[in-house]
Design an enzyme around this catalytic site. Structure first.
Site, PDB file in Angstrom:
ATOM      1  N   LYS A 129       0.810  -1.217   0.000  1.00 39.03           N
ATOM      2  CA  LYS A 129       0.000   0.000   0.000  1.00 39.03           C
ATOM      3  C   LYS A 129       0.852   1.279   0.000  1.00 39.03           C
ATOM      4  O   LYS A 129       2.058   1.242   0.245  1.00 39.03           O
ATOM      5  CB  LYS A 129      -0.931  -0.018   1.222  1.00 39.03           C
ATOM      6  N   TYR A 135     -12.669  -2.287  -3.258  1.00 36.80           N
ATOM      7  CA  TYR A 135     -13.165  -2.265  -1.881  1.00 36.80           C
ATOM      8  C   TYR A 135     -14.692  -2.144  -1.802  1.00 36.80           C
ATOM      9  O   TYR A 135     -15.217  -1.718  -0.774  1.00 36.80           O
ATOM     10  CB  TYR A 135     -12.503  -1.127  -1.115  1.00 36.80           C
ATOM     11  N   ASN A 157      -1.961   0.455   6.727  1.00 34.74           N
ATOM     12  CA  ASN A 157      -1.434  -0.790   7.301  1.00 34.74           C
ATOM     13  C   ASN A 157      -0.568  -1.593   6.330  1.00 34.74           C
ATOM     14  O   ASN A 157      -0.469  -2.808   6.444  1.00 34.74           O
ATOM     15  CB  ASN A 157      -2.578  -1.623   7.904  1.00 34.74           C
ATOM     16  N   GLU A 195      -9.912 -10.844  -7.074  1.00 39.15           N
ATOM     17  CA  GLU A 195      -8.946  -9.751  -6.921  1.00 39.15           C
ATOM     18  C   GLU A 195      -7.795  -9.879  -7.922  1.00 39.15           C
ATOM     19  O   GLU A 195      -7.375  -8.887  -8.526  1.00 39.15           O
ATOM     20  CB  GLU A 195      -8.423  -9.729  -5.482  1.00 39.15           C
TER      21      GLU A 195
HETATM   22  P1  CMP Z   1      -7.530  -4.394   3.853  1.00 36.04           P
HETATM   23  O1  CMP Z   1      -7.125  -5.794   4.202  1.00 36.04           O
HETATM   24  O2  CMP Z   1      -6.890  -3.806   2.659  1.00 36.04           O
HETATM   25  O3  CMP Z   1      -9.107  -4.378   3.661  1.00 36.04           O
HETATM   26  C1  CMP Z   1      -9.941  -3.325   4.101  1.00 36.04           C
HETATM   27  C2  CMP Z   1      -9.159  -2.215   4.669  1.00 36.04           C
HETATM   28  O4  CMP Z   1      -9.903  -1.247   5.349  1.00 36.04           O
HETATM   29  C3  CMP Z   1      -8.209  -2.740   5.703  1.00 36.04           C
HETATM   30  O5  CMP Z   1      -7.177  -3.453   5.082  1.00 36.04           O
HETATM   31  C4  CMP Z   1      -7.806  -1.483   6.440  1.00 36.04           C
HETATM   32  O6  CMP Z   1      -6.661  -0.879   5.881  1.00 36.04           O
HETATM   33  C5  CMP Z   1      -9.008  -0.594   6.221  1.00 36.04           C
HETATM   34  N1  CMP Z   1      -9.659  -0.352   7.494  1.00 36.04           N
HETATM   35  C6  CMP Z   1     -10.189  -1.271   8.308  1.00 36.04           C
HETATM   36  N2  CMP Z   1     -10.690  -0.666   9.413  1.00 36.04           N
HETATM   37  C7  CMP Z   1     -10.432   0.653   9.271  1.00 36.04           C
HETATM   38  C8  CMP Z   1     -10.684   1.787  10.067  1.00 36.04           C
HETATM   39  N3  CMP Z   1     -11.314   1.684  11.245  1.00 36.04           N
HETATM   40  N4  CMP Z   1     -10.283   2.992   9.606  1.00 36.04           N
HETATM   41  C9  CMP Z   1      -9.661   3.093   8.412  1.00 36.04           C
HETATM   42  N5  CMP Z   1      -9.389   2.036   7.610  1.00 36.04           N
HETATM   43  C10 CMP Z   1      -9.775   0.847   8.049  1.00 36.04           C
END
Ligand code: CMP
Length: 139
Positions: free
Chosen positions: A10, A50, A113, A127
């Site tokens: 990311k 998403y 993350n 995906e």
């Molecule tokens: P990902 O595995 O890419 O799939 C969904 C994403 O939403 C997740 O990783 C996080 O990066 C993001 N996400 C989940 N919870 C939150 C949150 N509370 N605030 C912002 N982003 C979030």
């Protein structure tokens, strides 16, 4: 079984020049990078990717983040690659991620993350197909 999973390095990680560091953790875990490209996601691509999170309060923030800088999309192959990569990534929130995981080492927050990994075989197939054609995956 031999599986393929979809991975995204990311924007928070590409911006800090951590592509190689993340790939080193992936390869050390025995996962093989069988396709990889650096792209700038369009808003449309991020919203499609998403779509399951569309109703979540963080959806807008998530899409904005994913298009804020380049990402590296990948296909990883290995025995039980889907579950194995989720183990290697660590918990979504880095505060809960285990020692040695990618998110424990590199992630900044639950939103920023560092990596994404598919959560199941069906989502992995969808995906992968969103970002790669068959001839771009070389196992
Ligand atoms: P990902 O595995 O890419 O799939 C969904 C994403 O939403 C997740 O990783 C996080 O990066 C993001 N996400 C989940 N919870 C939150 C949150 N509370 N605030 C912002 N982003 C979030």
């Amino acid at each position: 079984a031999l599986e393929r999973t979809f991975s995204i390095i990311k924007p928070d990680a590409t911006e800090r020049n951590l592509t190689g560091a993340v790939n080193a953790v992936i390869e050390a875990a025995g996962l093989r990078i069988v396709a990889q490209k650096r792209i700038r996601m369009t808003r449309q691509q991020a919203e499609t990717f998403y779509a399951v999170h569309k109703e979540r309060p963080f959806f807008g923030e998530l899409v904005d983040f994913m298009i804020s800088a380049p990402v590296v999309v990948q296909v990883l192959e290995g025995e039980n690659a889907i579950a194995k990569y989720r183990e290697v990534m660590g918990a979504t929130n880095p505060a809960n991620a285990a020692e040695g995981t990618i998110r424990k080492q590199f992630a900044k927050s639950v939103g920023e993350n560092s990596v994404h990994g598919s959560d199941a075989a069906e989502t992995a197939a969808v995906e992968i197909a969103q970002f790669f054609s068959g001839n771009e995956i070389v196992g």
